[in-house]
Design an enzyme around this catalytic site. Structure first.
Site, PDB file in Angstrom:
ATOM      1  N   TYR A 157     -15.163  44.671  68.236  1.00  0.00           N
ATOM      2  CA  TYR A 157     -15.206  43.896  69.479  1.00  0.00           C
ATOM      3  C   TYR A 157     -14.110  44.257  70.477  1.00  0.00           C
ATOM      4  CZ  TYR A 157     -18.338  41.139  66.604  1.00  0.00           C
ATOM      5  OH  TYR A 157     -19.364  40.743  65.789  1.00  0.00           O
TER       6      TYR A 157
ATOM      7  N   ALA B  96     -23.487  34.748  67.160  1.00  0.00           N
ATOM      8  CA  ALA B  96     -24.362  34.732  65.982  1.00  0.00           C
ATOM      9  C   ALA B  96     -25.662  33.972  66.217  1.00  0.00           C
ATOM     10  CB  ALA B  96     -23.614  34.139  64.793  1.00  0.00           C
TER      11      ALA B  96
ATOM     12  N   PRO C 127     -20.436  31.158  69.331  1.00  0.00           N
ATOM     13  CA  PRO C 127     -19.433  30.956  68.294  1.00  0.00           C
ATOM     14  C   PRO C 127     -18.554  32.179  68.037  1.00  0.00           C
ATOM     15  CG  PRO C 127     -21.628  31.099  67.337  1.00  0.00           C
ATOM     16  CD  PRO C 127     -21.796  31.039  68.814  1.00  0.00           C
ATOM     17  N   ASN C 128     -17.298  31.880  67.816  1.00  0.00           N
ATOM     18  CA  ASN C 128     -16.253  32.842  67.441  1.00  0.00           C
ATOM     19  C   ASN C 128     -15.822  33.778  68.558  1.00  0.00           C
ATOM     20  OD1 ASN C 128     -16.015  31.926  64.706  1.00  0.00           O
ATOM     21  ND2 ASN C 128     -17.965  32.940  64.309  1.00  0.00           N
TER      22      ASN C 128
ATOM     23  N   ASN D  34     -23.763  35.296  76.114  1.00  0.00           N
ATOM     24  CA  ASN D  34     -23.501  36.009  74.871  1.00  0.00           C
ATOM     25  C   ASN D  34     -23.622  34.951  73.782  1.00  0.00           C
ATOM     26  OD1 ASN D  34     -22.525  37.225  72.576  1.00  0.00           O
ATOM     27  ND2 ASN D  34     -20.837  38.273  73.607  1.00  0.00           N
TER      28      ASN D  34
ATOM     29  N   ARG E  23     -10.379  39.132  66.360  1.00  0.00           N
ATOM     30  CA  ARG E  23     -11.480  39.210  65.403  1.00  0.00           C
ATOM     31  C   ARG E  23     -12.080  40.612  65.406  1.00  0.00           C
ATOM     32  NH1 ARG E  23     -17.462  37.324  66.435  1.00  0.00           N
ATOM     33  NH2 ARG E  23     -18.326  37.775  64.387  1.00  0.00           N
TER      34      ARG E  23
ATOM     35  N   ARG F  98     -25.409  47.878  64.051  1.00  0.00           N
ATOM     36  CA  ARG F  98     -24.748  46.930  63.147  1.00  0.00           C
ATOM     37  C   ARG F  98     -25.618  46.708  61.903  1.00  0.00           C
ATOM     38  NH1 ARG F  98     -21.370  43.273  65.728  1.00  0.00           N
ATOM     39  NH2 ARG F  98     -20.687  42.883  63.599  1.00  0.00           N
TER      40      ARG F  98
ATOM     41  N   GLU G  75     -28.833  38.425  78.645  1.00  0.00           N
ATOM     42  CA  GLU G  75     -28.077  38.358  77.397  1.00  0.00           C
ATOM     43  C   GLU G  75     -27.166  39.574  77.309  1.00  0.00           C
ATOM     44  OE1 GLU G  75     -29.116  38.594  72.682  1.00  0.00           O
ATOM     45  OE2 GLU G  75     -30.213  37.113  73.872  1.00  0.00           O
TER      46      GLU G  75
ATOM     47  N   HIS H  11     -23.934  41.567  74.935  1.00  0.00           N
ATOM     48  CA  HIS H  11     -23.184  41.701  73.682  1.00  0.00           C
ATOM     49  C   HIS H  11     -22.183  42.835  73.831  1.00  0.00           C
ATOM     50  CE1 HIS H  11     -25.617  38.941  71.339  1.00  0.00           C
ATOM     51  NE2 HIS H  11     -26.656  39.417  72.017  1.00  0.00           N
TER      52      HIS H  11
END
Length: 154
Positions: free
Chosen positions: A22, A76, A9-10, A73, A17, A106, A97, A99
């Protein structure tokens, strides 16, 4: 060799964003770069971005018979999607995975991944390079496995 690349998502909003976290590169640019790199390695990638958890799971179910591995990725969903974790485990394909940001730098609620445990490896914090590094690691793992008969998780 065929790799399924999934984005949660996103991630369709990359480039606009929170660019301070990012970066300013769009997901389309990441896809183009990754596709070109993969082609140079003789690897085909299937690239998707979905905002829905079930949609990501459906893609894993749809493609697992055709692919050799998964680069993901989860966005969330990283932090709470047991369903996505279970889908990765269920199909038995090696997954990495990735990111863009270092989750451990974070907010506290972002510092745990439930999905990483279903993967052979985890790469984070290198911006858009995380995707290429993840793909390199997955390709190398698959080649070693195929050549040496290695199996299981690293």
């Amino acid at each position: 060799m065929k790799i399924l690349v999934l984005n949660g998502p996103n991630l369709n909003l990359l480039g606009i964003r929170e660019p301070e976290i990012y970066g300013k590169v769009s997901l389309e640019e990441i896809e183009k770069d990754l596709t070109g790199f993969a082609e140079n390695q003789g690897v085909e990638i299937i690239f998707y971005q979905k905002n829905g958890e079930g949609e990501l799971i459906d893609l894993i179910h749809r493609y697992y018979r055709e692919i050799d591995g998964i680069l993901i990725n989860p966005g969330a969903y990283t932090h709470y999607s047991i369903a996505l974790r279970d889908a990765l485990l269920a199909v038995g394909k090696p997954a990495v995975e990735v990111h863009l940001s270092n989750l451990y730098k974070r907010e506290e609620f972002r510092q745990h991944s439930v999905t990483a445990g279903a993967c052979i490896g985890y790469i984070a914090g290198f911006g858009v390079d995380s995707y290429r590094l993840g793909l390199i690691a997955l390709i190398d793992y698959l080649k070693r496995r195929d050549n040496d008969g290695a199996s299981g998780k690293a």
